[in-house]
Motif scaffolding. Sequence first.
Motif, PDB file in Angstrom:
ATOM      1  N   GLN A 250      46.610 101.799  26.802  1.00 22.04           N
ATOM      2  CA  GLN A 250      47.100 102.909  25.975  1.00 22.04           C
ATOM      3  C   GLN A 250      48.584 102.771  25.672  1.00 22.04           C
ATOM      4  N   ARG A 251      49.353 102.289  26.644  1.00 22.22           N
ATOM      5  CA  ARG A 251      50.795 102.104  26.407  1.00 22.22           C
ATOM      6  C   ARG A 251      51.030 100.983  25.393  1.00 22.22           C
ATOM      7  N   PHE A 252      50.231  99.919  25.465  1.00 25.31           N
ATOM      8  CA  PHE A 252      50.357  98.843  24.492  1.00 25.31           C
ATOM      9  C   PHE A 252      49.898  99.315  23.116  1.00 25.31           C
ATOM     10  N   SER A 253      48.871 100.158  23.083  1.00 24.32           N
ATOM     11  CA  SER A 253      48.413 100.729  21.812  1.00 24.32           C
ATOM     12  C   SER A 253      49.494 101.600  21.193  1.00 24.32           C
ATOM     13  N   TYR A 254      50.233 102.288  22.045  1.00 23.03           N
ATOM     14  CA  TYR A 254      51.347 103.114  21.558  1.00 23.03           C
ATOM     15  C   TYR A 254      52.397 102.235  20.875  1.00 23.03           C
TER      16      TYR A 254
ATOM     17  N   VAL B 146      49.277  89.985  16.216  1.00 24.11           N
ATOM     18  CA  VAL B 146      49.325  90.487  17.577  1.00 24.11           C
ATOM     19  C   VAL B 146      48.300  89.765  18.461  1.00 24.11           C
ATOM     20  N   TYR B 147      48.762  89.354  19.645  1.00 26.72           N
ATOM     21  CA  TYR B 147      47.923  88.631  20.596  1.00 26.72           C
ATOM     22  C   TYR B 147      48.093  89.257  21.984  1.00 26.72           C
ATOM     23  N   LEU B 148      47.096  89.060  22.812  1.00 26.91           N
ATOM     24  CA  LEU B 148      47.142  89.564  24.185  1.00 26.91           C
ATOM     25  C   LEU B 148      46.568  88.524  25.139  1.00 26.91           C
TER      26      LEU B 148
ATOM     27  N   GLN C 243      41.943  96.574  21.102  1.00 26.59           N
ATOM     28  CA  GLN C 243      41.212  95.873  20.054  1.00 26.59           C
ATOM     29  C   GLN C 243      42.070  95.553  18.831  1.00 26.59           C
ATOM     30  N   PHE C 244      43.310  95.989  18.849  1.00 32.57           N
ATOM     31  CA  PHE C 244      44.223  95.722  17.731  1.00 32.57           C
ATOM     32  C   PHE C 244      44.743  94.291  17.730  1.00 32.57           C
ATOM     33  N   GLY C 245      44.534  93.528  18.818  1.00 35.23           N
ATOM     34  CA  GLY C 245      45.066  92.175  18.903  1.00 35.23           C
ATOM     35  C   GLY C 245      44.023  91.156  19.307  1.00 35.23           C
ATOM     36  N   GLU C 246      44.331  89.904  19.117  1.00 36.49           N
ATOM     37  CA  GLU C 246      43.436  88.801  19.486  1.00 36.49           C
ATOM     38  C   GLU C 246      43.685  88.418  20.942  1.00 36.49           C
ATOM     39  N   TYR C 247      42.628  88.418  21.734  1.00 37.39           N
ATOM     40  CA  TYR C 247      42.765  88.084  23.147  1.00 37.39           C
ATOM     41  C   TYR C 247      42.686  86.571  23.343  1.00 37.39           C
ATOM     42  N   ILE C 248      43.621  86.022  24.136  1.00 33.09           N
ATOM     43  CA  ILE C 248      43.667  84.592  24.439  1.00 33.09           C
ATOM     44  C   ILE C 248      43.365  84.419  25.927  1.00 33.09           C
TER      45      ILE C 248
ATOM     46  N   PRO D 126      59.521 102.208  25.508  1.00 32.99           N
ATOM     47  CA  PRO D 126      59.137 101.677  24.194  1.00 32.99           C
ATOM     48  C   PRO D 126      59.871 102.341  23.028  1.00 32.99           C
ATOM     49  N   ASP D 127      60.203 103.621  23.145  1.00 35.99           N
ATOM     50  CA  ASP D 127      60.893 104.308  22.051  1.00 35.99           C
ATOM     51  C   ASP D 127      62.264 103.712  21.760  1.00 35.99           C
ATOM     52  N   MET D 128      62.839 102.993  22.750  1.00 34.37           N
ATOM     53  CA  MET D 128      64.163 102.392  22.576  1.00 34.37           C
ATOM     54  C   MET D 128      64.100 101.004  21.955  1.00 34.37           C
TER      55      MET D 128
END
Length: 363
Positions: free
Chosen positions: A117-121, A134-136, A168-173, A333-335
């Motif tokens: 959720q934090r990465f989705s943010y 985007v990759y993970l 799911q917003f990024g490609e998993y490696i 993350p806001d910074m």
Amino acid sequence: MKHKNIIVSAVMILFFLSLSLFAWFKPQDSFSQSERRKLSQRPELNFQSLMSGKYMKDFDDYSLDQFPMRDKFRALKAKVSFDVLRRMDNNDIYISDGYAVKMEYPLNESSVKRAGQRFSYVYEKYLKDSGAKVYLSVIPDKNYFTAGEDRLSLDYDKLISDFKSETQFGEYIDIFDLLSIEDYYRTDTHWRQEKILPVAEKLAEAMGTELNLDFQEKTLDRDFYGVYYGQSALPLESEKIKYLTNEITENAKVFDFQNNKEISVYDMKKAEGKDPYEMFLSGPLSLVTMENPESSNGKELVIFRDSFTSSLAPLLLSGYDKITLVDIRYIHPDMVGKYVDFTDCDVLFLYSSSVLNSSETIK
């Protein structure tokens, strides 16, 4: 017999009295080199802390941390636990074929979900409309490689499945199959830089860039005792830190935004400090940029990362004009948007399974 009992009792009383006086009057130690942590100091006695019970709790922590010959007693306890009581671990650390391994258990599904959720943010705030690719990827802890030895361990398949469903917003490696326990330090949690060239190569290939993997291997001229050496309290053998250099790492322009200064890829002052692994990009920093003067391909990479990436990022630098490392355990993350332009960048979220399983450290 009566005199003998009196003598034995007197000796024991004298021993414990002397130990207590020594503990009370000896200078306080501020830091444990073996455990790499600050030690509790003598708490201040006042009416409020005494009535609330805080003083006694703090004093209990202080007395344990400042106990005379503490490291020797810890080592004795560890030896008794392993060799006499035949326990399989001490302080949740066990030994497998000479490797000290931290028991990671159980799987904290809510923690993995929170990390996603934090990465989705971050994705929604900065990446969604930036043109970034985007990759993970996830780095397994050493427990993954010893899970078949009747020891408690995470359900790694479940961890990866839950993580991917939240991101799911990024490609998993997947890099699990490229690693073995021999690619990690025996006394530490981290992987060895000289062993992870295949990992760097796979990540680069998946992100569509090419690397120059022609490095010179150098060895740090001091013995390395990792974090598990102190935590286990066992007499583990030292090892060596090796690092990889070439013209790109030697000429790279590296800037530490946390302390507003230029640094080097390999910090030799940190190499002589309490944790030599911090020689890689000066250790835990919130925001670091690496610029490659040898490249003009127009590619930039941003890595949201933990400490494992400190030794990996130098291996990726040949494929990019610039790499930015962001550790949102230390910066909110806001910074980040004040310092990083994500337009058309490659963005990699790269975290160890241990951090995902304890994601309260992520802001």
